[in-house]
Design a protein around this motif. Structure first.
Motif, PDB file in Angstrom:
ATOM      1  N   UNK A 125       0.850  -1.186   0.000  1.00 12.65           N
ATOM      2  CA  UNK A 125       0.000   0.000   0.000  1.00 12.65           C
ATOM      3  C   UNK A 125       0.895   1.249   0.000  1.00 12.65           C
ATOM      4  N   UNK A 126       0.657   2.213  -0.918  1.00  9.65           N
ATOM      5  CA  UNK A 126       1.490   3.416  -0.937  1.00  9.65           C
ATOM      6  C   UNK A 126       1.197   4.347   0.246  1.00  9.65           C
ATOM      7  N   UNK A 127       2.262   4.888   0.833  1.00 10.08           N
ATOM      8  CA  UNK A 127       2.161   5.863   1.921  1.00 10.08           C
ATOM      9  C   UNK A 127       2.996   7.060   1.511  1.00 10.08           C
ATOM     10  N   UNK A 128       2.472   8.265   1.665  1.00 10.62           N
ATOM     11  CA  UNK A 128       3.186   9.479   1.256  1.00 10.62           C
ATOM     12  C   UNK A 128       3.227  10.476   2.405  1.00 10.62           C
ATOM     13  N   UNK A 129       4.358  11.139   2.550  1.00 13.58           N
ATOM     14  CA  UNK A 129       4.543  12.199   3.553  1.00 13.58           C
ATOM     15  C   UNK A 129       4.379  11.723   4.990  1.00 13.58           C
ATOM     16  N   UNK A 130       4.846  10.502   5.268  1.00  8.99           N
ATOM     17  CA  UNK A 130       4.865  10.011   6.647  1.00  8.99           C
ATOM     18  C   UNK A 130       5.997  10.711   7.386  1.00  8.99           C
ATOM     19  N   UNK A 132      11.644   6.527   0.183  1.00  7.50           N
ATOM     20  CA  UNK A 132      12.249   7.751  -0.356  1.00  7.50           C
ATOM     21  C   UNK A 132      12.161   8.847   0.709  1.00  7.50           C
ATOM     22  N   UNK A 133      13.316   9.383   1.132  1.00  5.10           N
ATOM     23  CA  UNK A 133      13.308  10.428   2.170  1.00  5.10           C
ATOM     24  C   UNK A 133      13.197  11.835   1.598  1.00  5.10           C
ATOM     25  N   UNK A 134      12.570  12.709   2.356  1.00  6.43           N
ATOM     26  CA  UNK A 134      12.430  14.123   2.004  1.00  6.43           C
ATOM     27  C   UNK A 134      12.738  14.979   3.230  1.00  6.43           C
ATOM     28  N   UNK A 135      13.501  16.032   3.032  1.00  7.49           N
ATOM     29  CA  UNK A 135      13.759  17.006   4.094  1.00  7.49           C
ATOM     30  C   UNK A 135      12.740  18.138   3.921  1.00  7.49           C
ATOM     31  N   UNK A 136      12.007  18.424   4.973  1.00 14.82           N
ATOM     32  CA  UNK A 136      10.930  19.412   4.896  1.00 14.82           C
ATOM     33  C   UNK A 136      10.976  20.357   6.100  1.00 14.82           C
ATOM     34  N   UNK A 153       8.133  22.456   8.728  1.00 11.67           N
ATOM     35  CA  UNK A 153       6.749  22.425   9.190  1.00 11.67           C
ATOM     36  C   UNK A 153       6.592  23.491  10.249  1.00 11.67           C
ATOM     37  N   UNK A 154       5.566  24.317  10.104  1.00  8.03           N
ATOM     38  CA  UNK A 154       5.303  25.338  11.118  1.00  8.03           C
ATOM     39  C   UNK A 154       4.926  24.634  12.413  1.00  8.03           C
ATOM     40  N   UNK A 155       5.516  25.054  13.510  1.00  7.85           N
ATOM     41  CA  UNK A 155       5.263  24.438  14.809  1.00  7.85           C
ATOM     42  C   UNK A 155       3.759  24.449  15.101  1.00  7.85           C
ATOM     43  N   UNK A 156       3.245  23.310  15.539  1.00  9.29           N
ATOM     44  CA  UNK A 156       1.827  23.194  15.882  1.00  9.29           C
ATOM     45  C   UNK A 156       0.930  22.856  14.700  1.00  9.29           C
ATOM     46  N   UNK A 157       1.516  22.593  13.519  1.00  9.80           N
ATOM     47  CA  UNK A 157       0.721  22.235  12.349  1.00  9.80           C
ATOM     48  C   UNK A 157       1.197  20.891  11.797  1.00  9.80           C
ATOM     49  N   UNK A 158       0.490  20.366  10.817  1.00  9.35           N
ATOM     50  CA  UNK A 158       0.884  19.102  10.192  1.00  9.35           C
ATOM     51  C   UNK A 158       1.282  19.270   8.729  1.00  9.35           C
ATOM     52  N   UNK A 159       1.040  20.421   8.118  1.00  7.02           N
ATOM     53  CA  UNK A 159       1.352  20.636   6.701  1.00  7.02           C
ATOM     54  C   UNK A 159       2.862  20.766   6.505  1.00  7.02           C
ATOM     55  N   UNK A 160       3.407  19.943   5.591  1.00  9.40           N
ATOM     56  CA  UNK A 160       4.832  20.004   5.280  1.00  9.40           C
ATOM     57  C   UNK A 160       5.065  21.016   4.158  1.00  9.40           C
ATOM     58  N   UNK A 161       6.118  21.822   4.285  1.00  7.03           N
ATOM     59  CA  UNK A 161       6.456  22.830   3.278  1.00  7.03           C
ATOM     60  C   UNK A 161       7.947  22.751   2.947  1.00  7.03           C
ATOM     61  N   UNK A 162       8.315  23.306   1.817  1.00  7.35           N
ATOM     62  CA  UNK A 162       9.703  23.375   1.382  1.00  7.35           C
ATOM     63  C   UNK A 162      10.371  22.000   1.321  1.00  7.35           C
ATOM     64  N   UNK A 163       9.630  20.970   0.928  1.00  5.84           N
ATOM     65  CA  UNK A 163      10.188  19.611   0.872  1.00  5.84           C
ATOM     66  C   UNK A 163      11.156  19.467  -0.290  1.00  5.84           C
ATOM     67  N   UNK A 164      12.261  18.799  -0.004  1.00  4.99           N
ATOM     68  CA  UNK A 164      13.285  18.507  -1.008  1.00  4.99           C
ATOM     69  C   UNK A 164      13.683  17.049  -0.877  1.00  4.99           C
ATOM     70  N   UNK A 165      13.822  16.359  -2.024  1.00  5.53           N
ATOM     71  CA  UNK A 165      14.292  14.978  -2.005  1.00  5.53           C
ATOM     72  C   UNK A 165      15.683  14.936  -1.389  1.00  5.53           C
ATOM     73  N   UNK A 166      15.914  13.971  -0.523  1.00  4.36           N
ATOM     74  CA  UNK A 166      17.215  13.899   0.174  1.00  4.36           C
ATOM     75  C   UNK A 166      18.331  13.417  -0.742  1.00  4.36           C
ATOM     76  N   UNK A 167      18.014  12.794  -1.856  1.00  6.08           N
ATOM     77  CA  UNK A 167      19.039  12.383  -2.819  1.00  6.08           C
ATOM     78  C   UNK A 167      18.457  12.320  -4.202  1.00  6.08           C
TER      79      UNK A 167
END
Length: 67
Positions: A23-28, A47-51, A53-67
């Motif tokens: 089962x695909x999982x995204x943004x865990x 696949x890892x991503x460095x992101x 996140x504003x403190x107290x929220x769950x939305x990820x921003x500025x994500x970049x693939x780690x490799x």
């Protein structure tokens, strides 16, 4: 946490073995500011991503693939 109100997040996308199928999982969120919350058991195609996140929220921003 930086003084700008954002925290560093390591997010993952992967396939998880559940109910007899992959089962695909995204943004865990796996790590926030050094605290771990993830395992490799029954996972593939990780696949890892460095992101940010504003403190107290769950939305990820500025994500970049780690490799």
């Amino acid at each position: 946490m930086a003084g700008d109100g954002y925290e560093a997040v390591l997010a993952l996308s992967y396939q998880d073995w559940a109910g007899g199928a992959w089962v695909p999982v995204k943004n865990k969120v796996a790590v926030v500011n050094g605290s771990k919350s993830w395992t490799f058991k029954n996972k593939k195609d990780v696949k890892p991503y460095a992101c940010d996140r504003k403190v107290g929220t769950t939305k990820l921003v500025n994500c970049r693939a780690a490799f």
